[in-house]
Each structure stands twice: as structure tokens, then as C-alpha cells.
Design a protein around this motif. Structure first.
Motif, mmCIF file in Angstrom:
data_model
loop_
_atom_site.group_PDB
_atom_site.id
_atom_site.type_symbol
_atom_site.label_atom_id
_atom_site.label_comp_id
_atom_site.label_asym_id
_atom_site.label_seq_id
_atom_site.Cartn_x
_atom_site.Cartn_y
_atom_site.Cartn_z
ATOM 1 N N ALA A 50 0.847 -1.191 0.000
ATOM 2 C CA ALA A 50 0.000 0.000 0.000
ATOM 3 C C ALA A 50 0.880 1.237 0.000
ATOM 4 N N THR A 51 0.470 2.239 -0.771
ATOM 5 C CA THR A 51 1.200 3.497 -0.796
ATOM 6 C C THR A 51 0.227 4.654 -0.614
ATOM 7 N N CYS A 52 0.735 5.734 -0.074
ATOM 8 C CA CYS A 52 -0.072 6.951 0.083
ATOM 9 C C CYS A 52 0.832 8.158 -0.149
ATOM 10 N N LEU A 53 0.428 9.007 -1.078
ATOM 11 C CA LEU A 53 1.156 10.227 -1.392
ATOM 12 C C LEU A 53 0.280 11.423 -1.048
ATOM 13 N N LEU A 54 0.807 12.334 -0.237
ATOM 14 C CA LEU A 54 0.114 13.571 0.115
ATOM 15 C C LEU A 54 0.996 14.745 -0.295
ATOM 16 N N GLU A 55 0.439 15.666 -1.055
ATOM 17 C CA GLU A 55 1.186 16.842 -1.507
ATOM 18 C C GLU A 55 0.464 18.099 -1.026
ATOM 19 N N PHE A 56 1.186 18.920 -0.273
ATOM 20 C CA PHE A 56 0.624 20.137 0.305
ATOM 21 C C PHE A 56 1.333 21.368 -0.250
ATOM 22 N N LEU A 101 8.806 8.923 3.604
ATOM 23 C CA LEU A 101 9.669 10.001 3.114
ATOM 24 C C LEU A 101 8.980 11.348 3.241
ATOM 25 N N LEU A 102 9.701 12.320 3.758
ATOM 26 C CA LEU A 102 9.221 13.700 3.858
ATOM 27 C C LEU A 102 10.083 14.566 2.946
ATOM 28 N N THR A 103 9.433 15.365 2.097
ATOM 29 C CA THR A 103 10.151 16.233 1.161
ATOM 30 C C THR A 103 9.584 17.652 1.224
ATOM 31 N N PRO A 104 10.401 18.652 1.610
ATOM 32 C CA PRO A 104 11.801 18.523 2.042
ATOM 33 C C PRO A 104 11.901 17.793 3.378
ATOM 34 N N SER A 105 13.071 17.261 3.637
ATOM 35 C CA SER A 105 13.287 16.496 4.859
ATOM 36 C C SER A 105 13.218 17.413 6.085
ATOM 37 N N VAL A 106 12.421 16.992 7.064
ATOM 38 C CA VAL A 106 12.322 17.713 8.335
ATOM 39 C C VAL A 106 12.367 16.691 9.461
ATOM 40 N N SER A 107 12.717 17.148 10.638
ATOM 41 C CA SER A 107 12.725 16.235 11.780
ATOM 42 C C SER A 107 11.294 15.972 12.240
ATOM 43 N N ALA A 108 11.037 14.746 12.675
ATOM 44 C CA ALA A 108 9.711 14.344 13.147
ATOM 45 C C ALA A 108 9.858 13.576 14.452
ATOM 46 N N ILE A 109 8.871 13.716 15.297
ATOM 47 C CA ILE A 109 8.826 12.988 16.567
ATOM 48 C C ILE A 109 7.642 12.046 16.518
ATOM 49 N N ALA A 164 7.206 26.364 4.978
ATOM 50 C CA ALA A 164 6.391 27.059 3.987
ATOM 51 C C ALA A 164 6.751 26.555 2.592
ATOM 52 N N GLY A 165 5.735 26.503 1.709
ATOM 53 C CA GLY A 165 5.961 26.052 0.345
ATOM 54 C C GLY A 165 5.516 24.619 0.141
ATOM 55 N N PRO A 166 5.926 23.999 -0.962
ATOM 56 C CA PRO A 166 5.532 22.621 -1.245
ATOM 57 C C PRO A 166 6.060 21.660 -0.180
ATOM 58 N N PHE A 167 5.215 20.696 0.208
ATOM 59 C CA PHE A 167 5.611 19.702 1.202
ATOM 60 C C PHE A 167 4.923 18.391 0.853
ATOM 61 N N THR A 168 5.703 17.312 0.822
ATOM 62 C CA THR A 168 5.190 16.013 0.378
ATOM 63 C C THR A 168 5.466 14.934 1.417
ATOM 64 N N VAL A 169 4.466 14.087 1.629
ATOM 65 C CA VAL A 169 4.619 12.887 2.454
ATOM 66 C C VAL A 169 4.357 11.689 1.555
ATOM 67 N N ASN A 170 5.307 10.767 1.521
ATOM 68 C CA ASN A 170 5.191 9.601 0.641
ATOM 69 C C ASN A 170 5.464 8.347 1.467
ATOM 70 N N THR A 171 4.458 7.478 1.594
ATOM 71 C CA THR A 171 4.611 6.268 2.406
ATOM 72 C C THR A 171 4.385 5.036 1.549
ATOM 73 N N SER A 172 5.035 3.937 1.944
ATOM 74 C CA SER A 172 4.863 2.655 1.267
ATOM 75 C C SER A 172 5.061 1.550 2.287
ATOM 76 N N PHE A 173 4.178 0.522 2.237
ATOM 77 C CA PHE A 173 4.232 -0.560 3.220
ATOM 78 C C PHE A 173 3.977 -1.897 2.536
ATOM 79 N N ASP A 174 4.759 -2.907 2.880
ATOM 80 C CA ASP A 174 4.485 -4.287 2.502
ATOM 81 C C ASP A 174 3.995 -5.001 3.754
#
Length: 265
Positions: free
Chosen positions: A5-11, A39-47, A64-74
Motif C-alpha cells: 500500500a502506498t499513500c502520497l500527500l502533496e501540500f 519520506l518527507l520532502t523537504p526532509s524535516v525532523s519528526a517525533i 512554507a511552500g511545497p511539502f510532500t509525504v510519501n509512504t509505502s508498506f508491505d
């Protein structure tokens, strides 16, 4: 079987914005996570932290600006949901403590207002699993599952007054009716194989016969693998992302689910 399963979110964020995401499934008796990518683009720290329902949550500040979260799971899952017609009702005094919060009314599942409705739906049914099945049958008969028909979250009583609804709202009605009968019920958000149109999906689980069973008013049978991502009392607990401050524009959301070959030993 194994599913990917994959999920892409673009903000597009006008300003730096705090987020909480709920996008990581966890291993349990119903599923095993074999591989994951986040994957977080651009890369930022997460807790990461665990909420009161055991969900894995990721807290971060998106720039601020474009921000993407891209996940993939087997994930290794069953090919179909378990069913147990005749599984007995568990008396409240014998329920495990962790199920008790799922007996109470919640924001979108006002079970205290569904007592008469639930009683009329299950008249003549054996207490337990068969009552849950009768509730699902009632929802399917009276409310059409129409993806994309509801952007605003509505409560169970509001759903019951409509002729069509989305998966989230149908789950709310099922949960409220189960709780009105003193059956613990919880919302689940995750992935479902062969869902049309493909998207993240919501269903509910009810605790009968000593364990949780899956119920889905949108599907005619239990076939198709499921990957559970989040559990909660209702939709307020299982949002895949929560953003704080000024509204953020979600530019794109893309979900895929497919069967894959089992990993080599």
C-alpha cells in the motif's frame, strides 16, 4: 497474502505549519509489517508518539511552500475478514478493560440517541455477532454507499436521515448502533484491496465472542485484504493528518493497493 500500500500527500503551505500525521500501520495479530518507507520532502525532523488507542503518530513542523509525504508498506494480511455468525454477546462486567471506552457515546457516534433504532433493527437476533450483522444489513438496505458524496463529517443520527453517505459515515452509524446494544465498537481507517475508487477506507470492528471482528457496510462480503492504520472512537480520533493554524491546501492525494509476491526467505 502480502499487499503493498502506498499513500502520497502533496501540500502547499503558505507558512510553516505544525502537523500530526497518522500514516504508519503497526504489526499485530491481524497483520505483520514486513517493509515500510516514510519520506518527507523537504526532509524535516519528526517525533513519533503513541496515542491513547495505540496508534503511531508523527509530529512535525512543515516548512512554507511545497511539502510532500510519501509512504509505502508491505504487509502480510489475511485474504478475507474473519466471520463468526452466532458469536456471543460479552456481558459488560466481563469485557476487557481496554474495550470499555468503545461502549460510550462519542462526538460522531451518539449511541445514547440510537437505543430505539438499534433495538428495532436487531429484533429477533441472537445477542452478539448476529446483531452486528443485522445492523450492517440495515445500513446497506437504507443508505447507498456513494464515495465522494460527503466532505463534511456528520454524526450517526445525521447519517440515518440521509439516502447516501461515504464509508466513514456508514461506519459511524454502525458503531453507534452497536454501542447502543452495549457491544464495544471502534472505527478503523486503513487500506482495502480492490476498493473502487481507490482511496483510504473506513470500517468498524465490534467486540463479540471474546475478540474484535470486522464489519464493513460498504462491502457485500468479507473478501479482500485489509491493512489497518488507525483505531479510534470515531473519525475525530483517526484523521490521517491534522494541521494546525491557517488552512493548508492539499494539492494531491494518491493511494494504491496491490498484491505482491511473498518476500524471499
Amino acid at each position: 497474502m502480502w499487499m503493498r500500500a502506498t499513500c502520497l500527500l502533496e501540500f502547499n503551505n503558505l507558512v510553516a505549519t505544525p502537523f500530526i500525521f497518522m500514516l504508519r500501520p503497526r504489526s499485530g495479530w491481524q497483520q505483520w509489517i514486513g517493509r515500510e518507507q516514510y519520506l518527507l520532502t523537504p526532509s524535516v525532523s519528526a517525533i513519533e508518539f503513541t496515542d491513547p488507542f495505540g496508534n503511531l503518530c508523527q509530529r512535525l513542523m512543515a516548512p512554507a511552500g511545497p511539502f510532500t509525504v510519501n509512504t509505502s508498506f508491505d504487509v502480510d494480511v489475511a485474504e478475507a475478514s474473519d466471520s463468526a455468525p452466532g458469536a456471543q454477546f460479552v456481558e459488560v462486567q466481563r469485557l476487557p478493560e481496554e474495550t470499555l471506552p468503545f461502549l460510550l457515546p462519542s462526538r460522531f457516534c451518539e449511541s445514547d440517541r440510537c437505543t430505539q433504532l438499534a433495538a428495532s433493527i436487531v429484533a429477533g437476533c441472537s445477542p452478539g455477532y448476529d446483531q452486528c450483522s443485522a445492523i450492517v444489513d440495515y445500513i446497506r438496505r437504507t443508505i447507498a454507499y456513494t464515495p465522494g458524496s460527503g466532505q463534511q463529517i456528520i454524526s450517526a443520527c445525521e447519517v440515518n436521515e440521509r439516502s447516501e453517505a461515504v464509508c466513514r459515515d456508514l461506519a459511524h452509524l454502525g458503531i453507534a448502533c452497536c454501542r447502543a446494544l452495549s457491544i464495544p465498537a471502534r472505527m478503523v481507517v486503513g487500506y482495502l484491496e480492490n476498493l473502487q475508487p481507490m482511496d483510504l477506507h473506513a470500517w468498524f470492528e465490534a467486540f463479540v465472542g471474546g475478540r474484535w471482528y470486522t464489519f464493513d457496510p460498504t462491502q457485500d462480503d468479507g473478501r479482500g485484504g485489509r491493512i489497518a492504520v488507525a483505531y479510534g472512537r470515531d473519525a475525530a480520533d483517526v484523521a490521517i493528518y491534522t494541521q494546525f493554524g491557517d488552512p493548508v491546501e492539499l494539492l494531491n492525494m494518491n493511494v494504491t493497493v496491490e498484491r505482491i509476491a511473498a518476500p524471499a526467505c
